[in-house]
Scaffold this motif. Structure first.
Motif, PDB file in Angstrom:
ATOM      1  N   VAL A 130       0.832  -1.203   0.000  1.00 20.73           N
ATOM      2  CA  VAL A 130       0.000   0.000   0.000  1.00 20.73           C
ATOM      3  C   VAL A 130       0.870   1.259   0.000  1.00 20.73           C
ATOM      4  O   VAL A 130       0.627   2.211  -0.751  1.00 20.73           O
ATOM      5  CB  VAL A 130      -0.946  -0.004   1.214  1.00 20.73           C
ATOM      6  CG1 VAL A 130      -1.705   1.310   1.309  1.00 20.73           C
ATOM      7  CG2 VAL A 130      -1.924  -1.162   1.120  1.00 20.73           C
ATOM      8  N   ARG A 134       0.980   3.976  -3.025  1.00 28.39           N
ATOM      9  CA  ARG A 134       0.559   5.345  -2.713  1.00 28.39           C
ATOM     10  C   ARG A 134       1.669   6.339  -3.033  1.00 28.39           C
ATOM     11  O   ARG A 134       1.414   7.404  -3.608  1.00 28.39           O
ATOM     12  CB  ARG A 134       0.158   5.447  -1.247  1.00 28.39           C
ATOM     13  CG  ARG A 134      -0.225   6.862  -0.846  1.00 28.39           C
ATOM     14  CD  ARG A 134      -0.938   6.917   0.467  1.00 28.39           C
ATOM     15  NE  ARG A 134      -1.494   8.246   0.689  1.00 28.39           N
ATOM     16  CZ  ARG A 134      -2.497   8.508   1.487  1.00 28.39           C
ATOM     17  NH1 ARG A 134      -3.096   7.532   2.142  1.00 28.39           N
ATOM     18  NH2 ARG A 134      -2.947   9.735   1.635  1.00 28.39           N
ATOM     19  N   VAL A 144      -4.953  10.256  -3.919  1.00 27.26           N
ATOM     20  CA  VAL A 144      -5.140   8.935  -3.313  1.00 27.26           C
ATOM     21  C   VAL A 144      -5.895   9.085  -2.000  1.00 27.26           C
ATOM     22  O   VAL A 144      -5.544   9.918  -1.162  1.00 27.26           O
ATOM     23  CB  VAL A 144      -3.786   8.241  -3.060  1.00 27.26           C
ATOM     24  CG1 VAL A 144      -4.001   6.877  -2.409  1.00 27.26           C
ATOM     25  CG2 VAL A 144      -3.015   8.095  -4.367  1.00 27.26           C
ATOM     26  N   GLN A 145      -6.930   8.281  -1.828  1.00 32.27           N
ATOM     27  CA  GLN A 145      -7.691   8.253  -0.582  1.00 32.27           C
ATOM     28  C   GLN A 145      -7.747   6.806  -0.102  1.00 32.27           C
ATOM     29  O   GLN A 145      -8.395   5.964  -0.717  1.00 32.27           O
ATOM     30  CB  GLN A 145      -9.109   8.791  -0.800  1.00 32.27           C
ATOM     31  CG  GLN A 145      -9.987   8.750   0.432  1.00 32.27           C
ATOM     32  CD  GLN A 145      -9.539   9.725   1.503  1.00 32.27           C
ATOM     33  OE1 GLN A 145      -9.179  10.853   1.194  1.00 32.27           O
ATOM     34  NE2 GLN A 145      -9.575   9.292   2.745  1.00 32.27           N
ATOM     35  N   GLU A 146      -7.052   6.497   0.989  1.00 28.59           N
ATOM     36  CA  GLU A 146      -7.075   5.135   1.510  1.00 28.59           C
ATOM     37  C   GLU A 146      -8.433   4.832   2.125  1.00 28.59           C
ATOM     38  O   GLU A 146      -9.096   5.709   2.686  1.00 28.59           O
ATOM     39  CB  GLU A 146      -5.969   4.928   2.546  1.00 28.59           C
ATOM     40  CG  GLU A 146      -4.577   4.853   1.925  1.00 28.59           C
ATOM     41  CD  GLU A 146      -3.556   4.293   2.907  1.00 28.59           C
ATOM     42  OE1 GLU A 146      -3.908   3.394   3.691  1.00 28.59           O
ATOM     43  OE2 GLU A 146      -2.406   4.774   2.872  1.00 28.59           O
ATOM     44  N   ILE A 147      -8.840   3.561   2.035  1.00 25.71           N
ATOM     45  CA  ILE A 147     -10.120   3.109   2.567  1.00 25.71           C
ATOM     46  C   ILE A 147      -9.880   2.515   3.935  1.00 25.71           C
ATOM     47  O   ILE A 147      -8.974   1.702   4.127  1.00 25.71           O
ATOM     48  CB  ILE A 147     -10.769   2.074   1.633  1.00 25.71           C
ATOM     49  CG1 ILE A 147     -11.015   2.701   0.250  1.00 25.71           C
ATOM     50  CG2 ILE A 147     -12.063   1.548   2.221  1.00 25.71           C
ATOM     51  CD1 ILE A 147     -11.526   1.712  -0.767  1.00 25.71           C
ATOM     52  N   ASP A 152     -13.653  -2.098   4.531  1.00 26.87           N
ATOM     53  CA  ASP A 152     -13.045  -2.602   3.304  1.00 26.87           C
ATOM     54  C   ASP A 152     -13.999  -3.554   2.603  1.00 26.87           C
ATOM     55  O   ASP A 152     -14.395  -4.575   3.160  1.00 26.87           O
ATOM     56  CB  ASP A 152     -11.734  -3.317   3.647  1.00 26.87           C
ATOM     57  CG  ASP A 152     -10.912  -3.622   2.404  1.00 26.87           C
ATOM     58  OD1 ASP A 152     -11.448  -3.429   1.305  1.00 26.87           O
ATOM     59  OD2 ASP A 152      -9.758  -4.051   2.559  1.00 26.87           O
ATOM     60  N   ASP A 156      -8.303  -1.252  -1.161  1.00 20.97           N
ATOM     61  CA  ASP A 156      -7.482  -0.567  -0.164  1.00 20.97           C
ATOM     62  C   ASP A 156      -7.457   0.938  -0.350  1.00 20.97           C
ATOM     63  O   ASP A 156      -7.163   1.659   0.596  1.00 20.97           O
ATOM     64  CB  ASP A 156      -6.044  -1.105  -0.216  1.00 20.97           C
ATOM     65  CG  ASP A 156      -5.986  -2.576   0.174  1.00 20.97           C
ATOM     66  OD1 ASP A 156      -6.177  -2.856   1.366  1.00 20.97           O
ATOM     67  OD2 ASP A 156      -5.774  -3.422  -0.710  1.00 20.97           O
ATOM     68  N   MET A 157      -7.719   1.418  -1.558  1.00 27.13           N
ATOM     69  CA  MET A 157      -7.672   2.861  -1.791  1.00 27.13           C
ATOM     70  C   MET A 157      -8.518   3.230  -2.999  1.00 27.13           C
ATOM     71  O   MET A 157      -8.808   2.386  -3.852  1.00 27.13           O
ATOM     72  CB  MET A 157      -6.228   3.328  -2.004  1.00 27.13           C
ATOM     73  CG  MET A 157      -5.531   2.700  -3.193  1.00 27.13           C
ATOM     74  SD  MET A 157      -3.820   3.286  -3.408  1.00 27.13           S
ATOM     75  CE  MET A 157      -3.023   2.606  -1.960  1.00 27.13           C
ATOM     76  N   VAL A 159      -8.596   6.196  -6.064  1.00 28.00           N
ATOM     77  CA  VAL A 159      -7.679   7.126  -6.715  1.00 28.00           C
ATOM     78  C   VAL A 159      -8.424   7.952  -7.748  1.00 28.00           C
ATOM     79  O   VAL A 159      -9.220   7.420  -8.526  1.00 28.00           O
ATOM     80  CB  VAL A 159      -6.508   6.373  -7.398  1.00 28.00           C
ATOM     81  CG1 VAL A 159      -5.567   7.353  -8.091  1.00 28.00           C
ATOM     82  CG2 VAL A 159      -5.749   5.532  -6.379  1.00 28.00           C
TER      83      VAL A 159
END
Length: 447
Positions: A130, A134, A144-147, A152, A156-157, A159
């Motif tokens: 990750v 990123r 980028v925005q992580e989840i 989940d 995981d993200m 974009v």
């Protein structure tokens, strides 16, 4: 002296024990300089327990089950003890010399030197992929925005691709895998598990990325594209070892995914970044009747989104020019009637120039009024003249559709020649004079 962190732990332990079993054990007071820890512990524990000031000598708050500690005596088997030095016989007893069975397990593990909790060894491997992905995407200015792991759904993200420093309508969700178990003979593989329908029906592309810990390389596959080509879950999706994702291929990665998203009508349109992110999160869950695209209008919608600001200005101008639009429509409808009226009223006047001259003058008056309104002024006199001229000349052909050969028709023929001729001159002289006066005032105010 105890280290600060250990001293705080001892303090909390003594507070808990002293509250549970107050003043049941007595400890001799140390009289040497190295007895500061006993003094501080007793004073602070008394304050936290609601006592005022230090506890009396011999009444320090310690665990009830530990035996009285005499000067120069250390309980056998105690850990964390040391000799105080040549000036006294006092020994410093750390928290592990307390039989604090009254404490919570986490406190006892702290006082005994154990760890509070453990971190999964696999977490380092999971985060490696990750973090690498990123860093690569953010280095190329993609958003980028992580989840959150608790929410989940197999990714995981999220974009948002950017181009030239501006965000695009193309969003993707990414599932990142790291570790040896995803390595295969001819590449890598990502497990589908129970995400088959989510990834297949998603309204934004779901991308799978595998991070090879040994090679320090990323490899990717379009999961949504692969799963839409099958009817049931294949269990695993293959990732070719030629599909590298690095600084040299990230632009090609964007181009390929954006092309797929465009062809599949997977665009996210929103006024703000926050609204777009919310819509992208919803798009992962598949078809949404409220936002499902209509292919007939997707192209026009994209154009409107790209030029939203300019179109807003044009819309405002169209609203302001609504009276002019009505006037133009009326004149177009009147055109054949005006021509027939002129032909029936005179043999020596050409109908087309006569009507064009009259129409041009009325349009000039209407435009003058429009721009005066835009400037915040109300041209009342010009508006009255326009209403008078348009009302008469546009109404007469309806009353006399075939014209009039007598004095009535001749009068209107000459009026149609003289009014535009003198009206244009008077209009220009008046408004040029108004503009000149405004500029003079502006120059005088600047001086």
């Amino acid at each position: 002296m105890l280290p600060p962190t250990r001293f705080r732990t001892v303090l909390l332990a003594i507070q808990q024990c002293s509250q549970a079993f107050p003043r049941q054990v007595k400890v001799s007071t140390c009289t040497t300089a190295n007895a500061d820890d006993y003094q501080r512990t007793g004073q602070l524990s008394g304050q936290l327990s609601g006592q005022r000031g230090p506890a009396p000598d011999g009444e320090r708050g310690v665990a009830p089950s530990s035996p009285p500690h005499r000067v120069g005596h250390v309980p056998p088997g105690s850990a964390g003890t040391r000799q105080s030095g040549p000036h006294g016989a006092c020994r410093e007893v750390a928290a592990t010399s307390l039989d604090c069975q009254c404490l919570p397990l986490s406190w006892r593990s702290l006082t005994s030197g154990g760890t509070v909790s453990t971190v999964r060894s696999s977490r380092r491997i999971e985060r490696a992929g990750v973090n690498a992905l990123r860093a690569l995407l953010e280095e190329h200015d993609h958003i980028v925005q992580e989840i959150d792991g608790g929410n989940d759904h197999g990714e995981d993200m999220i974009v948002n691709f950017t181009r030239g420093g501006k965000r695009t309508p193309y969003w993707i969700a990414i599932q990142v895998k790291s570790g040896k178990k995803y390595k295969r003979v001819n590449g890598y593989a990502i497990p589908v598990e129970d995400h088959f329908e989510d990834w297949q029906q998603s309204r934004i592309p779901i991308i799978g990325v595998v991070y090879d810990m040994k090679k320090k390389e990323l490899f990717w596959v379009n999961l949504t594209e692969q799963l839409r080509s099958v009817d049931k879950s294949p269990g695993w999706v293959q990732v070719a070892n030629t599909s590298r994702l690095n600084a040299d291929t990230v632009d090609a990665f964007y181009a390929e995914v954006a092309t797929y998203a465009g062809d599949a009508r997977m665009r996210i349109r929103a006024a703000s970044q926050e609204d777009a992110l919310t819509e992208a999160v919803r798009a992962r869950r598949g078809l949404d009747p409220e936002t499902a695209p209509n292919p007939l209008f997707e192209g026009l919608a994209d154009f409107a989104l790209r030029h939203e600001g300019r179109l807003h200005v044009i819309r405002k101008e169209l609203m302001r020019s609504f009276p002019i639009q009505v006037l133009v429509l009326v004149m177009l409808w009147e055109w054949p009637r005006q021509i027939r009226f002129v032909e029936g009223s005179s043999d020596f006047i050409s109908p087309v120039p006569w009507v064009l001259s009259l129409y041009s003058f009325m349009l000039l008056m209407a435009l003058t009024i429009f721009f005066e309104f835009r400037a915040g002024r109300v041209p009342k006199e010009t508006g009255r003249w326009l209403a008078l001229i348009a009302g008469n000349f546009l109404w007469i052909p309806i009353m006399d559709p075939d014209g009039d050969r007598g004095w009535w028709g001749t009068t209107w023929m000459w009026a149609g020649i003289l009014v535009p001729s003198f009206g244009v001159k008077f209009l220009l002289i008046s408004f040029v004079g108004f503009a000149r006066d405004r500029k003079k005032k502006q120059l005088q105010s600047d001086i």
